[in-house]
Design a protein around this motif. Sequence first.
Motif, PDB file in Angstrom:
ATOM      1  N   ASP A  44     -10.185  -5.659  -6.934  1.00 52.57           N
ATOM      2  CA  ASP A  44      -9.500  -4.688  -6.067  1.00 52.57           C
ATOM      3  C   ASP A  44      -7.971  -4.745  -6.161  1.00 52.57           C
ATOM      4  O   ASP A  44      -7.264  -4.410  -5.208  1.00 52.57           O
ATOM      5  N   VAL A  45      -7.457  -5.186  -7.295  1.00 52.55           N
ATOM      6  CA  VAL A  45      -6.008  -5.171  -7.481  1.00 52.55           C
ATOM      7  C   VAL A  45      -5.566  -3.770  -7.885  1.00 52.55           C
ATOM      8  O   VAL A  45      -6.136  -3.153  -8.782  1.00 52.55           O
ATOM      9  N   GLN A  46      -4.563  -3.259  -7.211  1.00 55.12           N
ATOM     10  CA  GLN A  46      -4.009  -1.954  -7.546  1.00 55.12           C
ATOM     11  C   GLN A  46      -2.493  -2.060  -7.672  1.00 55.12           C
ATOM     12  O   GLN A  46      -1.833  -2.630  -6.811  1.00 55.12           O
ATOM     13  N   ILE A  47      -1.977  -1.531  -8.766  1.00 52.94           N
ATOM     14  CA  ILE A  47      -0.543  -1.528  -8.988  1.00 52.94           C
ATOM     15  C   ILE A  47      -0.044  -0.100  -8.803  1.00 52.94           C
ATOM     16  O   ILE A  47      -0.130   0.740  -9.695  1.00 52.94           O
ATOM     17  N   LYS A  48       0.419   0.186  -7.620  1.00 49.95           N
ATOM     18  CA  LYS A  48       0.924   1.527  -7.359  1.00 49.95           C
ATOM     19  C   LYS A  48       2.007   1.471  -6.294  1.00 49.95           C
ATOM     20  O   LYS A  48       2.037   0.570  -5.456  1.00 49.95           O
ATOM     21  N   ASP A  49       2.892   2.454  -6.342  1.00 49.40           N
ATOM     22  CA  ASP A  49       3.961   2.528  -5.357  1.00 49.40           C
ATOM     23  C   ASP A  49       3.416   2.902  -3.990  1.00 49.40           C
ATOM     24  O   ASP A  49       2.427   3.638  -3.870  1.00 49.40           O
ATOM     25  N   GLU A  50       4.064   2.353  -2.977  1.00 51.28           N
ATOM     26  CA  GLU A  50       3.752   2.726  -1.600  1.00 51.28           C
ATOM     27  C   GLU A  50       5.046   3.153  -0.916  1.00 51.28           C
ATOM     28  O   GLU A  50       5.481   2.552   0.071  1.00 51.28           O
ATOM     29  N   PRO A  51       5.713   4.158  -1.464  1.00 42.21           N
ATOM     30  CA  PRO A  51       7.029   4.534  -0.924  1.00 42.21           C
ATOM     31  C   PRO A  51       6.940   5.102   0.475  1.00 42.21           C
ATOM     32  O   PRO A  51       5.986   5.780   0.839  1.00 42.21           O
ATOM     33  N   GLU A  52       7.965   4.789   1.263  1.00 39.25           N
ATOM     34  CA  GLU A  52       8.076   5.409   2.572  1.00 39.25           C
ATOM     35  C   GLU A  52       8.645   6.805   2.385  1.00 39.25           C
ATOM     36  O   GLU A  52       9.095   7.172   1.295  1.00 39.25           O
ATOM     37  N   SER A  53       8.639   7.587   3.437  1.00 39.75           N
ATOM     38  CA  SER A  53       9.232   8.915   3.342  1.00 39.75           C
ATOM     39  C   SER A  53      10.703   8.767   2.973  1.00 39.75           C
ATOM     40  O   SER A  53      11.420   7.943   3.525  1.00 39.75           O
ATOM     41  N   ILE A  54      11.154   9.535   2.032  1.00 42.52           N
ATOM     42  CA  ILE A  54      12.519   9.418   1.530  1.00 42.52           C
ATOM     43  C   ILE A  54      13.465  10.184   2.447  1.00 42.52           C
ATOM     44  O   ILE A  54      13.314  11.390   2.645  1.00 42.52           O
ATOM     45  N   PRO A  55      14.449   9.524   3.034  1.00 42.89           N
ATOM     46  CA  PRO A  55      15.378  10.207   3.938  1.00 42.89           C
ATOM     47  C   PRO A  55      16.339  11.094   3.152  1.00 42.89           C
ATOM     48  O   PRO A  55      16.468  10.992   1.940  1.00 42.89           O
ATOM     49  N   ARG A 101       6.479  -2.044  -8.706  1.00 37.12           N
ATOM     50  CA  ARG A 101       5.896  -1.419  -7.518  1.00 37.12           C
ATOM     51  C   ARG A 101       6.947  -1.305  -6.428  1.00 37.12           C
ATOM     52  O   ARG A 101       7.751  -2.207  -6.227  1.00 37.12           O
ATOM     53  N   LEU A 102       6.948  -0.175  -5.721  1.00 34.65           N
ATOM     54  CA  LEU A 102       7.778   0.008  -4.538  1.00 34.65           C
ATOM     55  C   LEU A 102       6.902  -0.086  -3.299  1.00 34.65           C
ATOM     56  O   LEU A 102       5.720   0.277  -3.342  1.00 34.65           O
TER      57      LEU A 102
END
Length: 344
Positions: free
Chosen positions: A230-241, A129-130
Amino acid sequence: MPKVVPSTLPLSGLFAIAKPSGPPSMTVINEIKHLIGNSKLFVEAGKLKEAQDNRKNKGKGGRGRSAREAVKIGQGGTLDPLADGVLVVGVGKGTKKLGDFLDCVKEYRTTCLLGCETDTYDSEGAQVRLAPWRHVTREKVESMLDKFRGDIEQTPPIFSALKMDGKPLYEYARKGIPLPRPIEKRKVTIHALELIEWKGGDHSFRYPDKKFSEEEKKALEQTLQSVEKDVQIKDEPESIPEVEVIPTAFVLKMKVSGGTYVRSIVHDLGHVLDSAAHVVTLTRSQQGKFCLEPTGESEVGCVPWEVFQRANQEGDAGEVDEEGWREWEREVVDRLEIVEGKNN
Protein backbone atom coordinates in the motif's frame (compact mmCIF):
# COMPACT_ATOMS: atom_id res chain seq x y z
CA MET A 1 48.82 29.82 19.11
CA PRO A 2 51.66 27.85 20.71
CA LYS A 3 54.93 29.71 21.27
CA VAL A 4 56.97 26.54 20.81
CA VAL A 5 56.51 23.77 18.26
CA PRO A 6 57.41 20.33 19.71
CA SER A 7 61.11 19.64 19.16
CA THR A 8 60.62 15.96 18.29
CA LEU A 9 59.69 16.00 14.63
CA PRO A 10 58.00 14.87 12.51
CA LEU A 11 54.66 14.50 14.28
CA SER A 12 51.72 12.11 13.97
CA GLY A 13 48.36 13.27 15.19
CA LEU A 14 44.76 14.33 14.80
CA PHE A 15 43.17 17.71 14.19
CA ALA A 16 39.86 18.97 12.81
CA ILE A 17 38.97 21.29 9.96
CA ALA A 18 35.85 23.47 9.92
CA LYS A 19 34.62 22.20 6.55
CA PRO A 20 32.40 24.59 4.56
CA SER A 21 29.22 23.57 2.76
CA GLY A 22 29.95 22.86 -0.89
CA PRO A 23 33.04 20.69 -1.40
CA PRO A 24 32.97 16.94 -0.67
CA SER A 25 35.12 15.72 2.22
CA MET A 26 37.68 14.09 -0.06
CA THR A 27 38.11 17.34 -1.99
CA VAL A 28 39.01 19.03 1.29
CA ILE A 29 41.50 16.25 2.14
CA ASN A 30 43.06 16.39 -1.31
CA GLU A 31 43.42 20.18 -1.02
CA ILE A 32 45.55 19.88 2.12
CA LYS A 33 47.63 16.85 1.08
CA HIS A 34 50.22 18.97 -0.69
CA LEU A 35 50.63 21.21 2.35
CA ILE A 36 50.92 18.32 4.78
CA GLY A 37 53.28 16.42 2.49
CA ASN A 38 55.64 19.39 2.21
CA SER A 39 55.77 20.31 5.89
CA LYS A 40 58.60 19.42 8.26
CA LEU A 41 55.92 19.14 10.92
CA PHE A 42 54.78 15.83 9.47
CA VAL A 43 57.47 14.60 7.04
CA GLU A 44 61.07 13.61 7.76
CA ALA A 45 63.74 15.88 6.32
CA GLY A 46 65.10 13.05 4.16
CA LYS A 47 61.73 12.41 2.56
CA LEU A 48 61.19 16.13 1.96
CA LYS A 49 64.53 16.32 0.14
CA GLU A 50 63.64 13.21 -1.88
CA ALA A 51 60.36 14.85 -2.92
CA GLN A 52 62.16 18.04 -3.91
CA ASP A 53 64.63 16.04 -6.01
CA ASN A 54 61.72 14.19 -7.63
CA ARG A 55 60.12 17.49 -8.62
CA LYS A 56 63.36 18.55 -10.28
CA ASN A 57 63.70 15.19 -12.04
CA LYS A 58 60.18 15.35 -13.41
CA GLY A 59 61.27 18.25 -15.54
CA LYS A 60 63.94 15.93 -16.96
CA GLY A 61 61.58 13.03 -17.53
CA GLY A 62 62.29 11.42 -14.16
CA ARG A 63 59.71 9.78 -11.91
CA GLY A 64 59.46 9.30 -8.18
CA ARG A 65 57.35 9.62 -5.07
CA SER A 66 55.91 13.07 -4.48
CA ALA A 67 55.81 14.81 -1.12
CA ARG A 68 52.08 14.25 -0.79
CA GLU A 69 52.77 10.51 -0.79
CA ALA A 70 55.43 10.80 1.91
CA VAL A 71 52.93 10.66 4.79
CA LYS A 72 49.53 9.04 5.34
CA ILE A 73 46.49 11.25 5.70
CA GLY A 74 42.81 10.37 6.14
CA GLN A 75 39.51 11.60 7.57
CA GLY A 76 37.37 10.26 10.39
CA GLY A 77 33.85 10.44 8.97
CA THR A 78 32.63 11.83 5.67
CA LEU A 79 30.55 14.98 5.40
CA ASP A 80 28.45 15.27 2.24
CA PRO A 81 28.80 18.41 0.08
CA LEU A 82 25.71 20.01 1.66
CA ALA A 83 27.05 19.53 5.20
CA ASP A 84 29.55 21.73 6.99
CA GLY A 85 31.32 21.53 10.32
CA VAL A 86 33.81 19.26 12.05
CA LEU A 87 35.94 17.09 9.76
CA VAL A 88 38.52 15.11 11.73
CA VAL A 89 41.86 14.58 9.96
CA GLY A 90 44.53 12.03 10.85
CA VAL A 91 48.16 12.36 9.78
CA GLY A 92 50.82 9.63 9.97
CA LYS A 93 50.05 7.22 12.78
CA GLY A 94 47.09 9.42 13.63
CA THR A 95 45.24 7.65 10.80
CA LYS A 96 45.12 4.53 12.99
CA LYS A 97 42.95 6.46 15.46
CA LEU A 98 40.38 7.61 12.89
CA GLY A 99 38.18 4.56 13.46
CA ASP A 100 37.49 5.84 16.97
CA PHE A 101 35.64 8.80 15.46
CA LEU A 102 33.26 6.67 13.39
CA ASP A 103 31.58 5.24 16.50
CA CYS A 104 31.86 8.20 18.85
CA VAL A 105 29.02 10.54 19.83
CA LYS A 106 28.46 13.34 17.33
CA GLU A 107 26.46 16.55 17.61
CA TYR A 108 24.53 18.06 14.70
CA ARG A 109 22.37 21.07 13.96
CA THR A 110 20.00 20.76 11.04
CA THR A 111 17.37 22.99 9.44
CA CYS A 112 14.23 21.13 8.35
CA LEU A 113 11.83 22.38 5.68
CA LEU A 114 8.27 21.09 5.78
CA GLY A 115 5.95 20.12 2.94
CA CYS A 116 8.36 18.44 0.53
CA GLU A 117 10.04 15.03 0.46
CA THR A 118 13.14 14.50 -1.70
CA ASP A 119 14.93 11.41 -2.94
CA THR A 120 18.10 12.22 -0.99
CA TYR A 121 16.17 13.49 2.05
CA ASP A 122 17.90 16.88 1.58
CA SER A 123 17.82 19.92 -0.68
CA GLU A 124 20.48 18.47 -3.01
CA GLY A 125 17.95 15.96 -4.36
CA ALA A 126 14.76 16.09 -6.40
CA GLN A 127 11.17 16.58 -5.25
CA VAL A 128 9.46 13.22 -4.79
CA ARG A 129 6.27 14.20 -2.97
CA LEU A 130 4.50 17.31 -1.69
CA ALA A 131 2.33 17.20 1.42
CA PRO A 132 0.30 19.58 3.65
CA TRP A 133 2.33 21.50 6.23
CA ARG A 134 0.21 24.42 7.51
CA HIS A 135 -1.24 22.28 10.32
CA VAL A 136 2.22 21.70 11.85
CA THR A 137 2.96 23.86 14.88
CA ARG A 138 6.02 24.16 17.10
CA GLU A 139 4.13 22.37 19.86
CA LYS A 140 3.23 19.50 17.53
CA VAL A 141 6.86 19.06 16.47
CA GLU A 142 8.08 19.08 20.06
CA SER A 143 5.45 16.52 21.05
CA MET A 144 6.74 14.11 18.39
CA LEU A 145 10.45 14.37 19.15
CA ASP A 146 10.23 11.84 21.97
CA LYS A 147 9.53 9.15 19.33
CA PHE A 148 13.11 9.66 18.14
CA ARG A 149 14.95 9.85 21.45
CA GLY A 150 16.89 7.01 23.05
CA ASP A 151 17.58 3.67 21.36
CA ILE A 152 15.72 3.51 18.05
CA GLU A 153 15.82 1.57 14.80
CA GLN A 154 16.42 3.47 11.57
CA THR A 155 15.80 2.34 8.02
CA PRO A 156 18.57 3.73 5.76
CA PRO A 157 17.31 5.85 2.83
CA ILE A 158 16.25 3.94 -0.28
CA PHE A 159 18.35 6.41 -2.30
CA SER A 160 21.65 5.55 -0.63
CA ALA A 161 24.82 3.82 -1.77
CA LEU A 162 24.29 0.92 0.64
CA LYS A 163 24.35 -2.32 -1.30
CA MET A 164 21.91 -5.22 -1.29
CA ASP A 165 23.10 -8.33 -3.12
CA GLY A 166 25.86 -6.29 -4.70
CA LYS A 167 23.57 -3.57 -6.08
CA PRO A 168 23.25 -0.04 -4.59
CA LEU A 169 19.81 0.67 -3.13
CA TYR A 170 19.41 3.75 -5.34
CA GLU A 171 19.71 1.54 -8.43
CA TYR A 172 16.72 -0.55 -7.34
CA ALA A 173 14.71 2.62 -6.69
CA ARG A 174 15.55 4.37 -9.95
CA LYS A 175 14.84 1.35 -12.12
CA GLY A 176 11.78 0.05 -10.28
CA ILE A 177 13.52 -3.25 -9.42
CA PRO A 178 11.89 -5.19 -6.55
CA LEU A 179 14.04 -5.40 -3.44
CA PRO A 180 15.14 -8.97 -2.60
CA ARG A 181 14.16 -8.30 1.03
CA PRO A 182 13.34 -5.33 3.28
CA ILE A 183 16.16 -2.90 4.01
CA GLU A 184 17.82 -3.95 7.23
CA LYS A 185 17.18 -1.52 10.05
CA ARG A 186 20.01 -0.06 12.11
CA LYS A 187 20.02 0.29 15.86
CA VAL A 188 21.20 3.77 16.81
CA THR A 189 21.05 5.93 19.91
CA ILE A 190 19.73 9.49 19.96
CA HIS A 191 21.27 10.81 23.18
CA ALA A 192 19.63 14.23 22.91
CA LEU A 193 17.19 15.87 20.50
CA GLU A 194 15.63 19.31 20.82
CA LEU A 195 14.01 22.00 18.73
CA ILE A 196 16.20 25.09 19.17
CA GLU A 197 14.69 27.54 16.65
CA TRP A 198 11.29 27.94 15.02
CA LYS A 199 11.82 29.93 11.82
CA GLY A 200 8.27 29.62 10.52
CA GLY A 201 8.29 31.40 7.18
CA ASP A 202 11.13 33.77 8.07
CA HIS A 203 13.80 32.24 5.84
CA SER A 204 14.94 32.03 2.21
CA PHE A 205 14.80 28.26 1.70
CA ARG A 206 12.79 26.84 -1.22
CA TYR A 207 12.01 23.40 -2.56
CA PRO A 208 14.44 21.93 -5.11
CA ASP A 209 13.68 22.88 -8.72
CA LYS A 210 14.27 19.33 -9.91
CA LYS A 211 11.21 17.07 -9.65
CA PHE A 212 10.56 13.38 -10.06
CA SER A 213 8.69 12.54 -13.24
CA GLU A 214 5.61 10.35 -13.07
CA GLU A 215 7.72 7.49 -14.45
CA GLU A 216 10.30 7.94 -11.70
CA LYS A 217 7.60 8.03 -9.05
CA LYS A 218 6.11 4.83 -10.44
CA ALA A 219 9.51 3.08 -10.40
CA LEU A 220 10.11 4.08 -6.77
CA GLU A 221 6.61 3.00 -5.83
CA GLN A 222 7.12 -0.43 -7.43
CA THR A 223 10.38 -0.95 -5.56
CA LEU A 224 8.90 0.02 -2.19
CA GLN A 225 5.76 -2.05 -2.75
CA SER A 226 7.93 -5.15 -3.13
CA VAL A 227 8.60 -5.06 0.62
CA GLU A 228 5.86 -2.77 1.96
CA LYS A 229 2.23 -2.96 0.87
CA ASP A 230 0.00 0.00 0.00
CA VAL A 231 2.85 2.42 -0.65
CA GLN A 232 1.81 5.34 -2.83
CA ILE A 233 4.08 8.07 -4.11
CA LYS A 234 1.87 11.00 -4.93
CA ASP A 235 1.52 14.66 -4.07
CA GLU A 236 -0.94 15.73 -1.43
CA PRO A 237 -0.91 19.48 -2.08
CA GLU A 238 -3.04 21.82 -0.07
CA SER A 239 -5.17 24.38 -1.84
CA ILE A 240 -2.82 26.86 -3.45
CA PRO A 241 -3.36 30.41 -2.15
CA GLU A 242 -3.38 33.43 -4.44
CA VAL A 243 -0.11 34.62 -2.88
CA GLU A 244 2.80 32.22 -2.49
CA VAL A 245 3.19 31.08 1.11
CA ILE A 246 6.68 30.19 2.31
CA PRO A 247 6.69 26.75 3.99
CA THR A 248 7.67 26.37 7.63
CA ALA A 249 11.27 25.69 8.63
CA PHE A 250 12.74 24.87 12.04
CA VAL A 251 16.12 23.89 13.51
CA LEU A 252 16.93 20.74 15.46
CA LYS A 253 19.97 20.03 17.61
CA MET A 254 20.90 16.44 18.39
CA LYS A 255 23.60 14.22 19.85
CA VAL A 256 23.69 10.82 18.20
CA SER A 257 25.67 7.61 18.06
CA GLY A 258 27.82 6.61 15.12
CA GLY A 259 25.93 5.39 12.06
CA THR A 260 22.91 7.63 12.63
CA TYR A 261 21.27 9.14 9.54
CA VAL A 262 20.30 12.70 10.48
CA ARG A 263 18.42 13.02 7.18
CA SER A 264 16.34 9.96 8.06
CA ILE A 265 15.31 11.51 11.37
CA VAL A 266 14.05 14.59 9.52
CA HIS A 267 12.36 12.50 6.81
CA ASP A 268 10.64 10.23 9.35
CA LEU A 269 9.65 13.21 11.52
CA GLY A 270 7.87 14.66 8.50
CA HIS A 271 5.83 11.47 8.22
CA VAL A 272 4.75 11.35 11.87
CA LEU A 273 3.69 14.99 11.52
CA ASP A 274 1.36 13.91 8.66
CA SER A 275 3.47 16.00 6.33
CA ALA A 276 6.83 15.70 4.58
CA ALA A 277 10.23 17.22 5.36
CA HIS A 278 13.78 17.41 4.14
CA VAL A 279 17.11 18.82 5.31
CA VAL A 280 18.22 22.22 3.97
CA THR A 281 21.25 22.80 6.22
CA LEU A 282 23.35 20.31 8.17
CA THR A 283 26.22 21.16 10.52
CA ARG A 284 28.34 18.69 12.45
CA SER A 285 29.10 20.84 15.47
CA GLN A 286 31.02 18.22 17.47
CA GLN A 287 32.72 14.88 16.94
CA GLY A 288 34.43 13.38 19.94
CA LYS A 289 36.56 16.10 21.56
CA PHE A 290 36.68 18.26 18.40
CA CYS A 291 34.00 20.94 18.10
CA LEU A 292 33.21 24.20 16.34
CA GLU A 293 32.72 26.14 19.58
CA PRO A 294 34.85 24.64 22.38
CA THR A 295 33.70 25.56 25.86
CA GLY A 296 35.67 23.25 28.15
CA GLU A 297 39.33 22.34 28.65
CA SER A 298 38.75 18.87 27.20
CA GLU A 299 37.29 20.24 23.94
CA VAL A 300 39.41 21.17 20.94
CA GLY A 301 38.50 23.66 18.22
CA CYS A 302 38.81 23.38 14.45
CA VAL A 303 41.19 24.98 11.99
CA PRO A 304 39.19 27.36 9.75
CA TRP A 305 39.13 26.23 6.13
CA GLU A 306 40.19 29.71 5.02
CA VAL A 307 43.60 29.13 6.64
CA PHE A 308 44.32 26.29 4.21
CA GLN A 309 42.88 28.20 1.27
CA ARG A 310 45.27 31.07 1.94
CA ALA A 311 48.19 28.67 2.27
CA ASN A 312 47.43 27.05 -1.08
CA GLN A 313 47.11 30.44 -2.76
CA GLU A 314 50.34 31.77 -1.28
CA GLY A 315 52.44 28.65 -1.84
CA ASP A 316 56.10 29.11 -0.99
CA ALA A 317 55.59 32.88 -0.96
CA GLY A 318 53.59 32.75 2.27
CA GLU A 319 54.95 34.50 5.34
CA VAL A 320 56.79 32.51 8.01
CA ASP A 321 57.40 33.44 11.65
CA GLU A 322 60.76 33.85 13.35
CA GLU A 323 60.96 30.07 13.84
CA GLY A 324 60.22 29.31 10.19
CA TRP A 325 56.59 28.18 10.55
CA ARG A 326 53.74 29.21 8.28
CA GLU A 327 50.29 30.33 9.50
CA TRP A 328 48.55 27.02 8.73
CA GLU A 329 51.25 25.02 10.56
CA ARG A 330 50.86 27.15 13.68
CA GLU A 331 47.07 26.85 13.51
CA VAL A 332 47.28 23.06 13.19
CA VAL A 333 49.79 22.59 16.01
CA ASP A 334 47.61 24.73 18.26
CA ARG A 335 44.80 22.18 17.83
CA LEU A 336 46.78 18.99 17.27
CA GLU A 337 46.28 15.90 19.38
CA ILE A 338 49.72 14.32 19.07
CA VAL A 339 49.67 10.56 18.73
CA GLU A 340 53.43 10.06 18.50
CA GLY A 341 56.41 12.37 18.34
CA LYS A 342 58.11 10.45 15.54
CA ASN A 343 56.27 9.75 12.30
CA ASN A 344 58.09 6.68 10.95
